[in-house]
Scaffold this active site. Structure first.
Site, PDB file in Angstrom:
ATOM      1  N   ASN A   1       0.863  -1.182   0.000  1.00  0.00           N
ATOM      2  CA  ASN A   1       0.000   0.000   0.000  1.00  0.00           C
ATOM      3  C   ASN A   1       0.901   1.234   0.000  1.00  0.00           C
ATOM      4  O   ASN A   1       1.514   1.542   1.015  1.00  0.00           O
ATOM      5  CB  ASN A   1      -0.899  -0.036   1.246  1.00  0.00           C
ATOM      6  CG  ASN A   1      -1.677   1.256   1.435  1.00  0.00           C
ATOM      7  OD1 ASN A   1      -1.838   2.028   0.503  1.00  0.00           O
ATOM      8  ND2 ASN A   1      -2.159   1.486   2.650  1.00  0.00           N
TER       9      ASN A   1
ATOM     10  N   HIS B   1      -9.197   0.941   5.170  1.00  0.00           N
ATOM     11  CA  HIS B   1      -7.889   1.116   5.805  1.00  0.00           C
ATOM     12  C   HIS B   1      -8.074   2.031   7.019  1.00  0.00           C
ATOM     13  O   HIS B   1      -8.894   2.960   6.989  1.00  0.00           O
ATOM     14  CB  HIS B   1      -6.901   1.726   4.804  1.00  0.00           C
ATOM     15  CG  HIS B   1      -5.491   1.708   5.329  1.00  0.00           C
ATOM     16  ND1 HIS B   1      -5.030   2.655   6.216  1.00  0.00           N
ATOM     17  CD2 HIS B   1      -4.473   0.836   5.122  1.00  0.00           C
ATOM     18  CE1 HIS B   1      -3.768   2.372   6.521  1.00  0.00           C
ATOM     19  NE2 HIS B   1      -3.408   1.270   5.874  1.00  0.00           N
TER      20      HIS B   1
ATOM     21  N   GLU C   1      -6.515   4.454   8.076  1.00  0.00           N
ATOM     22  CA  GLU C   1      -6.367   5.890   7.800  1.00  0.00           C
ATOM     23  C   GLU C   1      -7.658   6.460   7.195  1.00  0.00           C
ATOM     24  O   GLU C   1      -8.021   7.608   7.451  1.00  0.00           O
ATOM     25  CB  GLU C   1      -5.151   6.127   6.882  1.00  0.00           C
ATOM     26  CG  GLU C   1      -3.850   5.909   7.651  1.00  0.00           C
ATOM     27  CD  GLU C   1      -2.683   5.410   6.820  1.00  0.00           C
ATOM     28  OE1 GLU C   1      -2.709   5.529   5.587  1.00  0.00           O
ATOM     29  OE2 GLU C   1      -1.731   4.886   7.429  1.00  0.00           O
TER      30      GLU C   1
ATOM     31  N   GLY D   1       2.775   1.795  10.686  1.00  0.00           N
ATOM     32  CA  GLY D   1       3.704   2.916  10.513  1.00  0.00           C
ATOM     33  C   GLY D   1       4.449   3.296  11.779  1.00  0.00           C
ATOM     34  O   GLY D   1       5.067   4.351  11.845  1.00  0.00           O
TER      35      GLY D   1
HETATM   36  C1  PEP Z   1      -0.485  -0.105   6.058  1.00  0.00           C
HETATM   37  O1  PEP Z   1      -0.499   1.068   5.750  1.00  0.00           O
HETATM   38  O2  PEP Z   1      -1.424  -0.839   5.712  1.00  0.00           O
HETATM   39  C2  PEP Z   1       0.639  -0.613   6.835  1.00  0.00           C
HETATM   40  C3  PEP Z   1       0.558  -1.809   7.343  1.00  0.00           C
HETATM   41  O3  PEP Z   1       1.735   0.238   6.978  1.00  0.00           O
HETATM   42  P1  PEP Z   1       3.172  -0.141   7.601  1.00  0.00           P
HETATM   43  O4  PEP Z   1       3.628  -1.415   6.953  1.00  0.00           O
HETATM   44  O5  PEP Z   1       4.046   1.013   7.271  1.00  0.00           O
HETATM   45  O6  PEP Z   1       2.975  -0.324   9.069  1.00  0.00           O
END
Ligand code: PEP
Length: 251
Positions: free
Chosen positions: A10, A93, A95, A171
């Site tokens: 992603n 997601h 976010e 993240g």
């Molecule tokens: C994501 O955005 O779905 C995600 C898992 O990000 P990261 O791998 O950076 O934690």
């Protein structure tokens, strides 16, 4: 039993069109086709058209979709605009849920729209740190699944890919331990058992700071069928290292 995986990246709001094209070409050169491993990239909308036919080994998805086909919805993207360009759509997601205030009722409509247009939804679910600390993780997961899948037939549920993403691990560099992830994945599989036949065929991906160093232990868990990767999907070396790990386990 042979394990199959989906390794999905992603990109969120990263990469220009040129950077996206370079990445896909470089990744395509670097990886071998492997029947047991499906590779997906969710680029920004602006890059989809330019990369949708660049590689036979890499499938493309969109990071979002709107639930109406057309109309006065400034800034939204209709499934009709994505047809023939993508096969997968990321829905829910964290976010989107947290920053853009998408509700489970919105996500339920988006899933139904995606299915109506033969796009495979990749549905993200997961708990916050506070919910985990209060011991409410499984309750939260059940609520999201019940509300997001409301009114769907068994056959429709079978074409959904699930992604368990603990919000506190996205993240942040913090990852759920393989045992913590397996506990939730096993629980999701149990919930699906009540809704479909052969729930073992459904892909449940783990997401949350997946990196080359932790990917083997996570992907080796019984109910983990792949990974949804944010940060580490932006670098060809890191993303391809995780793909290689999954190929070794899939053999
Ligand atoms: C994501 O955005 O779905 C995600 C898992 O990000 P990261 O791998 O950076 O934690």
């Amino acid at each position: 039993m042979k394990k199959e995986f989906i390794i999905a990246g992603n990109w969120k709001m990263n990469k220009t069109v040129e950077e996206s094209i370079d990445f896909i070409k470089e990744l395509d050169d670097k990886i071998e086709a492997n029947e047991g491993v499906r590779i997906l990239i969710f680029p920004p909308f602006t890059s989809i058209y330019s990369i949708s036919n660049l590689s036979d080994k890499i499938k493309i998805g969109s990071q979002n979709i709107f639930y109406e086909d057309r109309g006065a919805y400034t800034g939204e993207i209709s499934p009709l605009m994505l047809k023939n360009l993508v096969d997968y759509v990321l829905i829910g997601h964290s976010e989107r849920r947290e920053i853009f205030k998408e509700l489970d009722s919105d996500l339920n409509k988006k899933i139904k729209t995606a299915l109506r247009h033969k796009l495979n939804p990749v549905l993200c679910i997961g708990e916050t740190l506070e919910q985990r600390e209060r011991g409410e993780t499984l309750k939260r997961i059940k609520k999201q699944i019940d509300e997001d899948l409301k009114g769907l037939k068994a056959q429709e549920i079978k074409s959904i890919i699930f992604a368990y993403e603990p919000i506190w691990a996205i993240g942040t560099g913090e990852t759920a331990s393989p045992a913590q992830a397996q506990e939730v994945h096993g629980f999701i599989r149990k919930l699906l058992e009540e809704k479909v036949e052969n729930p073992e065929d459904i892909f449940i991906l783990y997401g949350g700071s997946v990196k080359p160093e932790n990917s083997f232990d996570l992907l080796s868990q019984k109910d983990i069928n792949g990974a949804l990767i944010g940060g580490a999907s932006l670098k060809v070396d890191l993303f391809s290292a995780i793909i290689e790990t999954s190929c070794k386990i899939a053999k």
